[in-house]
Design a protein around this motif. Structure first.
Motif, PDB file in Angstrom:
ATOM      1  N   UNK A   1       0.846  -1.188   0.000  1.00  0.00           N
ATOM      2  CA  UNK A   1       0.000   0.000   0.000  1.00  0.00           C
ATOM      3  C   UNK A   1       0.887   1.245   0.000  1.00  0.00           C
TER       4      UNK A   1
ATOM      5  N   UNK B   1      -5.764  10.632   0.973  1.00  0.00           N
ATOM      6  CA  UNK B   1      -6.093   9.404   0.229  1.00  0.00           C
ATOM      7  C   UNK B   1      -6.116   8.165   1.096  1.00  0.00           C
ATOM      8  N   UNK B   2      -5.660   8.251   2.306  1.00  0.00           N
ATOM      9  CA  UNK B   2      -5.620   7.051   3.129  1.00  0.00           C
ATOM     10  C   UNK B   2      -4.631   6.042   2.591  1.00  0.00           C
ATOM     11  N   UNK B   3      -4.981   4.783   2.738  1.00  0.00           N
ATOM     12  CA  UNK B   3      -4.135   3.691   2.248  1.00  0.00           C
ATOM     13  C   UNK B   3      -4.708   3.188   0.926  1.00  0.00           C
TER      14      UNK B   3
ATOM     15  N   UNK C   1      -5.441  -0.771  -6.955  1.00  0.00           N
ATOM     16  CA  UNK C   1      -6.042   0.403  -7.581  1.00  0.00           C
ATOM     17  C   UNK C   1      -5.034   1.427  -8.090  1.00  0.00           C
TER      18      UNK C   1
ATOM     19  N   UNK D   1       3.561   0.899   2.845  1.00  0.00           N
ATOM     20  CA  UNK D   1       3.333  -0.119   3.867  1.00  0.00           C
ATOM     21  C   UNK D   1       3.135  -1.475   3.215  1.00  0.00           C
TER      22      UNK D   1
ATOM     23  N   UNK E   1      -7.477 -10.605   9.893  1.00  0.00           N
ATOM     24  CA  UNK E   1      -7.058  -9.242   9.619  1.00  0.00           C
ATOM     25  C   UNK E   1      -5.702  -9.237   8.938  1.00  0.00           C
TER      26      UNK E   1
ATOM     27  N   UNK F   1       0.443  -5.238   9.476  1.00  0.00           N
ATOM     28  CA  UNK F   1       1.231  -4.275   8.712  1.00  0.00           C
ATOM     29  C   UNK F   1       2.669  -4.176   9.218  1.00  0.00           C
ATOM     30  N   UNK F   2       3.557  -3.878   8.281  1.00  0.00           N
ATOM     31  CA  UNK F   2       4.920  -3.536   8.635  1.00  0.00           C
ATOM     32  C   UNK F   2       5.010  -2.092   9.086  1.00  0.00           C
ATOM     33  N   UNK F   3       6.214  -1.653   9.474  1.00  0.00           N
ATOM     34  CA  UNK F   3       6.394  -0.303  10.035  1.00  0.00           C
ATOM     35  C   UNK F   3       6.418   0.807   8.997  1.00  0.00           C
TER      36      UNK F   3
ATOM     37  N   UNK G   1     -13.299  -3.745   8.857  1.00  0.00           N
ATOM     38  CA  UNK G   1     -12.290  -3.712   9.911  1.00  0.00           C
ATOM     39  C   UNK G   1     -11.982  -2.268  10.280  1.00  0.00           C
TER      40      UNK G   1
ATOM     41  N   UNK H   1      -8.675  -0.088  11.910  1.00  0.00           N
ATOM     42  CA  UNK H   1      -7.274  -0.091  12.260  1.00  0.00           C
ATOM     43  C   UNK H   1      -6.950   1.224  12.954  1.00  0.00           C
TER      44      UNK H   1
ATOM     45  N   UNK I   1      -3.653   3.804  13.914  1.00  0.00           N
ATOM     46  CA  UNK I   1      -2.291   4.083  13.475  1.00  0.00           C
ATOM     47  C   UNK I   1      -1.688   5.233  14.270  1.00  0.00           C
TER      48      UNK I   1
ATOM     49  N   UNK J   1       4.507   7.324  12.519  1.00  0.00           N
ATOM     50  CA  UNK J   1       5.743   6.590  12.235  1.00  0.00           C
ATOM     51  C   UNK J   1       5.630   5.098  12.532  1.00  0.00           C
ATOM     52  N   UNK J   2       4.405   4.585  12.623  1.00  0.00           N
ATOM     53  CA  UNK J   2       4.204   3.155  12.798  1.00  0.00           C
ATOM     54  C   UNK J   2       3.222   2.651  11.750  1.00  0.00           C
ATOM     55  N   UNK J   3       3.196   1.326  11.552  1.00  0.00           N
ATOM     56  CA  UNK J   3       2.189   0.756  10.679  1.00  0.00           C
ATOM     57  C   UNK J   3       0.857   0.646  11.386  1.00  0.00           C
ATOM     58  N   UNK J   4      -0.235   0.584  10.621  1.00  0.00           N
ATOM     59  CA  UNK J   4      -1.555   0.401  11.239  1.00  0.00           C
ATOM     60  C   UNK J   4      -1.609  -0.913  12.003  1.00  0.00           C
TER      61      UNK J   4
ATOM     62  N   UNK K   1      -4.449  -3.686  13.799  1.00  0.00           N
ATOM     63  CA  UNK K   1      -5.840  -4.107  13.796  1.00  0.00           C
ATOM     64  C   UNK K   1      -6.498  -3.816  15.138  1.00  0.00           C
TER      65      UNK K   1
ATOM     66  N   UNK L   1      -8.469   4.106  10.725  1.00  0.00           N
ATOM     67  CA  UNK L   1      -8.882   3.786   9.364  1.00  0.00           C
ATOM     68  C   UNK L   1      -9.941   2.702   9.391  1.00  0.00           C
TER      69      UNK L   1
ATOM     70  N   UNK M   1      -8.463  -5.241   0.035  1.00  0.00           N
ATOM     71  CA  UNK M   1      -9.042  -4.434   1.103  1.00  0.00           C
ATOM     72  C   UNK M   1      -9.055  -2.978   0.638  1.00  0.00           C
ATOM     73  N   UNK M   2     -10.141  -2.295   0.914  1.00  0.00           N
ATOM     74  CA  UNK M   2     -10.296  -0.893   0.559  1.00  0.00           C
ATOM     75  C   UNK M   2     -10.365  -0.076   1.842  1.00  0.00           C
ATOM     76  N   UNK M   3      -9.530   0.936   1.901  1.00  0.00           N
ATOM     77  CA  UNK M   3      -9.414   1.735   3.120  1.00  0.00           C
ATOM     78  C   UNK M   3     -10.023   3.117   2.941  1.00  0.00           C
ATOM     79  N   UNK M   4     -10.529   3.658   4.036  1.00  0.00           N
ATOM     80  CA  UNK M   4     -10.947   5.049   4.067  1.00  0.00           C
ATOM     81  C   UNK M   4      -9.741   5.955   4.229  1.00  0.00           C
ATOM     82  N   UNK M   5     -10.002   7.256   4.260  1.00  0.00           N
ATOM     83  CA  UNK M   5      -8.925   8.239   4.330  1.00  0.00           C
ATOM     84  C   UNK M   5      -8.442   8.503   5.750  1.00  0.00           C
TER      85      UNK M   5
END
Lengths: 112, 112
Positions: free
Chosen positions: A35, A41-43, A59, A90, A100, A103-105, B34, B36, B38, B41-44, B46, B89, B100-104
């Motif tokens: 991602x 735009x989010x992810x 996308x 990410x 679920x 995610x990585x950092x 789902x 998430x 965040x 400086x970290x990943x999201x 769950x 998110x 997976x589709x994420x919001x902003x």
């Protein structure tokens, strides 16, 4: 974090140069994802993989390619980086059935 | 076109009160949702999920509500704590496929 690492964590590069980002997981997840996160735009999904050598576009896949030669590694390549690819990237793994994603950092990439 | 929307970029709440984060979606094929969280400086990470066969799922201080007819889900955090301050998110996955589709995202600030 389910054992997901990304390398490098930060990178500054110039327009037109190739860049490869690496994602490594230790939990044997079948699915892996790349991602990008941008303000407003989010992810957004770039590419994902559903097994070794099995990948599909997301996308925002234009300008990106991926490869997965081993279950644990998923590589994202920018063949010729552009300034519009400056972003935080990410990697995620998991997400199969009702699971679920983990995610990585993140990798912060700046293209000058 | 954004299939998952979070129309509130930010939200501030007093410690101890309820935080309500909202998410709308357009694709009637989504069947798994789902949330998430965040930190910078970290990943999201769950938080909580819900399948389309349910309308509520609770996990400690976190409850997710799904209104399929309105294509709307919400996350309730009660009571809110300063450590809940983060970007949240929502994400959705369709019945077929594993994208997976994420919001902003909504930035929550809990004021001590």
């Amino acid at each position: 974090d389910a054992g997901i690492t990304q390398s490098p964590r930060h990178k500054v590069t110039e327009t037109g140069t190739p860049v490869t980002l690496r994602c490594h997981q230790t939990e044997n997840h079948r699915y892996m994802y790349w991602y990008r996160q941008d303000p407003g735009h989010g992810l957004r999904l770039i590419h994902y993989s559903y097994g070794v050598k099995d990948t599909d576009k997301g996308e925002v896949s234009d300008g990106y390619s991926v490869s997965r030669s081993k279950t644990e590694d998923f590589l994202l390549t920018l063949e010729s980086a552009t300034s519009s690819q400056t972003s935080v990237y990410f990697c995620a793994a998991g997400g199969q059935v009702w699971d679920e994603q983990f995610f990585g950092p993140g990798t912060r990439l700046t293209v000058l | 076109d954004q299939q998952v929307k979070q129309n509130s970029p930010s939200l501030s709440v007093q410690e101890g009160r309820i935080s309500i984060l909202n998410c709308d979606y357009t694709n009637s094929m989504f069947d798994y949702f789902l949330w998430y969280k965040k930190y910078p400086a970290e990943g999201p990470t769950f938080l909580i999920s819900i399948s389309s066969i349910k309308d509520k799922n609770e996990d400690g201080r976190f409850t997710v509500f799904l209104n399929k007819s309105a294509k709307h889900l919400s996350l309730h955090i009660v009571p809110s704590q300063p450590g809940d301050s983060a970007v949240y998110f929502c994400a959705a996955r369709p019945r077929t496929g594993n994208q997976f589709y994420f919001g902003t995202g909504t930035s929550l600030t809990v004021i001590p």
